[in-house]
Design a protein around this motif. Structure first.
Motif, PDB file in Angstrom:
ATOM      1  N   ALA A  70      46.822  33.736  45.720  1.00 12.80           N
ATOM      2  CA  ALA A  70      46.741  33.731  44.615  1.00 12.80           C
ATOM      3  C   ALA A  70      46.559  34.892  43.798  1.00 12.80           C
ATOM      4  O   ALA A  70      45.450  35.752  43.885  1.00 12.80           O
ATOM      5  CB  ALA A  70      44.652  33.676  44.992  1.00 12.80           C
ATOM      6  N   ARG A  73      44.376  36.631  41.649  1.00 14.30           N
ATOM      7  CA  ARG A  73      43.428  37.671  42.377  1.00 14.30           C
ATOM      8  C   ARG A  73      43.803  38.850  42.972  1.00 14.30           C
ATOM      9  O   ARG A  73      43.258  39.595  43.122  1.00 14.30           O
ATOM     10  CB  ARG A  73      42.712  37.024  42.897  1.00 14.30           C
ATOM     11  CG  ARG A  73      42.534  35.097  43.114  1.00 14.30           C
ATOM     12  CD  ARG A  73      41.754  34.813  43.934  1.00 14.30           C
ATOM     13  NE  ARG A  73      40.766  33.005  44.223  1.00 14.30           N
ATOM     14  CZ  ARG A  73      39.936  32.674  43.451  1.00 14.30           C
ATOM     15  NH1 ARG A  73      39.097  34.175  43.171  1.00 14.30           N
ATOM     16  NH2 ARG A  73      39.485  31.779  43.315  1.00 14.30           N
ATOM     17  N   ALA A  98      42.193  28.782  35.182  1.00 15.60           N
ATOM     18  CA  ALA A  98      41.298  28.647  35.538  1.00 15.60           C
ATOM     19  C   ALA A  98      41.756  27.473  36.201  1.00 15.60           C
ATOM     20  O   ALA A  98      41.448  27.595  38.033  1.00 15.60           O
ATOM     21  CB  ALA A  98      40.046  28.774  35.491  1.00 15.60           C
ATOM     22  N   SER A 101      44.690  27.870  39.114  1.00 18.55           N
ATOM     23  CA  SER A 101      44.878  28.367  39.936  1.00 18.55           C
ATOM     24  C   SER A 101      43.739  28.974  40.471  1.00 18.55           C
ATOM     25  O   SER A 101      43.026  29.820  41.608  1.00 18.55           O
ATOM     26  CB  SER A 101      44.514  30.070  38.868  1.00 18.55           C
ATOM     27  OG  SER A 101      45.747  30.301  38.414  1.00 18.55           O
ATOM     28  N   ILE A 103      40.358  28.776  40.006  1.00 14.68           N
ATOM     29  CA  ILE A 103      39.427  29.626  39.538  1.00 14.68           C
ATOM     30  C   ILE A 103      38.204  29.387  38.944  1.00 14.68           C
ATOM     31  O   ILE A 103      37.824  28.288  38.330  1.00 14.68           O
ATOM     32  CB  ILE A 103      40.088  30.576  38.649  1.00 14.68           C
ATOM     33  CG1 ILE A 103      41.375  31.923  39.713  1.00 14.68           C
ATOM     34  CG2 ILE A 103      38.771  31.670  37.885  1.00 14.68           C
ATOM     35  CD1 ILE A 103      41.380  32.644  38.609  1.00 14.68           C
ATOM     36  N   ARG A 107      33.476  31.263  35.500  1.00 18.58           N
ATOM     37  CA  ARG A 107      34.287  32.486  35.384  1.00 18.58           C
ATOM     38  C   ARG A 107      34.588  32.801  33.995  1.00 18.58           C
ATOM     39  O   ARG A 107      35.029  33.441  33.508  1.00 18.58           O
ATOM     40  CB  ARG A 107      35.325  32.730  36.262  1.00 18.58           C
ATOM     41  CG  ARG A 107      36.289  33.593  36.228  1.00 18.58           C
ATOM     42  CD  ARG A 107      35.118  35.195  36.343  1.00 18.58           C
ATOM     43  NE  ARG A 107      35.740  36.567  35.858  1.00 18.58           N
ATOM     44  CZ  ARG A 107      35.175  37.577  35.834  1.00 18.58           C
ATOM     45  NH1 ARG A 107      34.213  37.896  36.148  1.00 18.58           N
ATOM     46  NH2 ARG A 107      36.476  38.902  36.109  1.00 18.58           N
ATOM     47  N   LEU A 143      40.743  37.026  34.725  1.00 15.55           N
ATOM     48  CA  LEU A 143      40.297  36.155  35.278  1.00 15.55           C
ATOM     49  C   LEU A 143      39.856  35.856  36.172  1.00 15.55           C
ATOM     50  O   LEU A 143      39.081  35.269  36.952  1.00 15.55           O
ATOM     51  CB  LEU A 143      40.558  34.930  34.036  1.00 15.55           C
ATOM     52  CG  LEU A 143      40.207  33.524  34.118  1.00 15.55           C
ATOM     53  CD1 LEU A 143      39.366  32.631  33.797  1.00 15.55           C
ATOM     54  CD2 LEU A 143      41.545  32.326  34.022  1.00 15.55           C
ATOM     55  N   GLY A 144      40.650  36.053  37.002  1.00 19.53           N
ATOM     56  CA  GLY A 144      40.335  36.062  38.524  1.00 19.53           C
ATOM     57  C   GLY A 144      40.320  37.730  39.211  1.00 19.53           C
ATOM     58  O   GLY A 144      40.199  37.283  40.834  1.00 19.53           O
ATOM     59  N   ASP A 145      39.199  38.360  38.345  1.00 22.92           N
ATOM     60  CA  ASP A 145      38.933  39.362  38.805  1.00 22.92           C
ATOM     61  C   ASP A 145      38.995  40.200  39.930  1.00 22.92           C
ATOM     62  O   ASP A 145      39.274  40.792  41.369  1.00 22.92           O
ATOM     63  CB  ASP A 145      37.304  38.993  39.837  1.00 22.92           C
ATOM     64  CG  ASP A 145      36.237  40.282  39.422  1.00 22.92           C
ATOM     65  OD1 ASP A 145      36.450  40.675  39.155  1.00 22.92           O
ATOM     66  OD2 ASP A 145      35.758  39.664  41.031  1.00 22.92           O
TER      67      ASP A 145
END
Length: 313
Positions: A70, A73, A98, A101, A103, A107, A143-145
């Protein structure tokens, strides 16, 4: 963490990056500096696996980018803010990212709020200003934190409020323990934002040091003194290891003595001072000094710079 080890990239006979080795550590903001053509963008592209190294390795959190299950992330990146489908809205652009991926949709709204685009989230990205495009690019990066955030020239097109916002965002991300790697040509902003610097020129490492240490390498600190008795003061200060210059009446620039030493000598002689201030080397001055030999393109002198007796053709 980003680990770069003996990284090189060649395009035919041209060497873009040559045996770079450095680490970008979590918990601090690391600035990535270098003149145009220094190899910064190429290095960032290799970190993301967009360009294959000719030699060496680069890992993100212990693995090559392509090995992460991922990747969004692990590392969020902004290399080109305009790399979006111009017909999509900002929200749909992020929703598409998102969806591919894994997500959650929620988010998307979180990062839209984070970058301040809620009011225009439904508008086509193709109609965005440069600053709005930058904010959308940063939203995509977050976006993926991710544990690692890498941004190339994130303040391009931002107004003063936006520049202050990105400065606070980068510091907040580092304070959370994330790895923050940011490239910029805006030296004044790097001086306020970065804790550590990676500086390259012509593809080679020039410095890997804290900001204060980088500035100290090029320091030529002087003391600015203004006095109605400047001529007398000059005679009092000049010595074997002290230089005194003056650009205008009543003003002296002194190197080789501390502010306190100058003040004490003036007081002992009964001389009046209207100004006594330390003039320290800025990050911009240090950068220009230490990268002077690594500049790829140098402008021709302007008419005012041409030495007397020489013709410009």
């Amino acid at each position: 963490m980003i680990d770069v080890t003996n990284l090189s990239k060649r395009y035919g006979d041209k060497v873009a990056v040559e045996e770079l080795t450095f680490q970008v550590r979590p918990g601090i903001v690391t600035g990535f500096l270098g003149p145009n053509g220094a190899g910064k963008s190429t290095t960032m592209r290799m970190i993301l696996g967009l360009d294959a190294p000719s030699a060496g390795t680069v890992t993100v959190n212990g693995r090559r980018y392509v090995e992460h299950l991922a990747p969004l992330r692990e590392i969020g990146a902004l290399l080109e803010a305009r790399a979006v489908h111009t017909g999509r809205s900002a929200r749909n652009h992020l929703l598409a990212m998102a969806a591919t991926s894994g997500i959650p949709r929620r988010r998307v709204d979180e990062v839209i709020d984070l970058v301040g685009l809620r009011e225009v989230a439904g508008k086509r990205a193709g109609g965005f200003s440069l600053g709005m495009g930058q904010r959308l690019g940063i939203a995509a990066a977050m976006l993926g934190d991710p544990k690692v955030v890498m941004l190339d020239e994130p303040v391009n097109g931002l107004d003063p409020e936006g520049i202050l916002w990105i400065r606070h965002l980068l510091k907040a991300l580092a304070a959370e323990g994330r790895t923050v790697f940011v490239s910029s040509h805006l030296m004044s902003e790097m001086a306020l934002t970065a804790d550590h610097l990676i500086v390259i020129g012509r593809g080679r490492l020039i410095a890997d040091v804290p900001v204060a240490a980088f500035v100290a390498q090029a320091a030529h600190d002087t003391v600015r003194v203004r006095s109605p008795q400047a001529a007398e003061l000059r005679d009092l200060l000049v010595g074997p290891e002290v230089t005194v210059s003056g650009g205008e009446p009543g003003l002296l620039e002194v190197s080789g003595l501390t502010l306190q030493q100058i003040g004490d000598r003036a007081a002992a002689a009964g001389l009046t001072l209207h100004e006594l201030s330390a003039q320290q080397t800025s990050l911009e001055e240090a950068f220009m000094t230490l990268t002077r030999d690594a500049v790829e393109y140098t402008a021709a002198p302007t008419a005012g710079d041409v030495p007397a007796g020489r013709n410009v053709r």
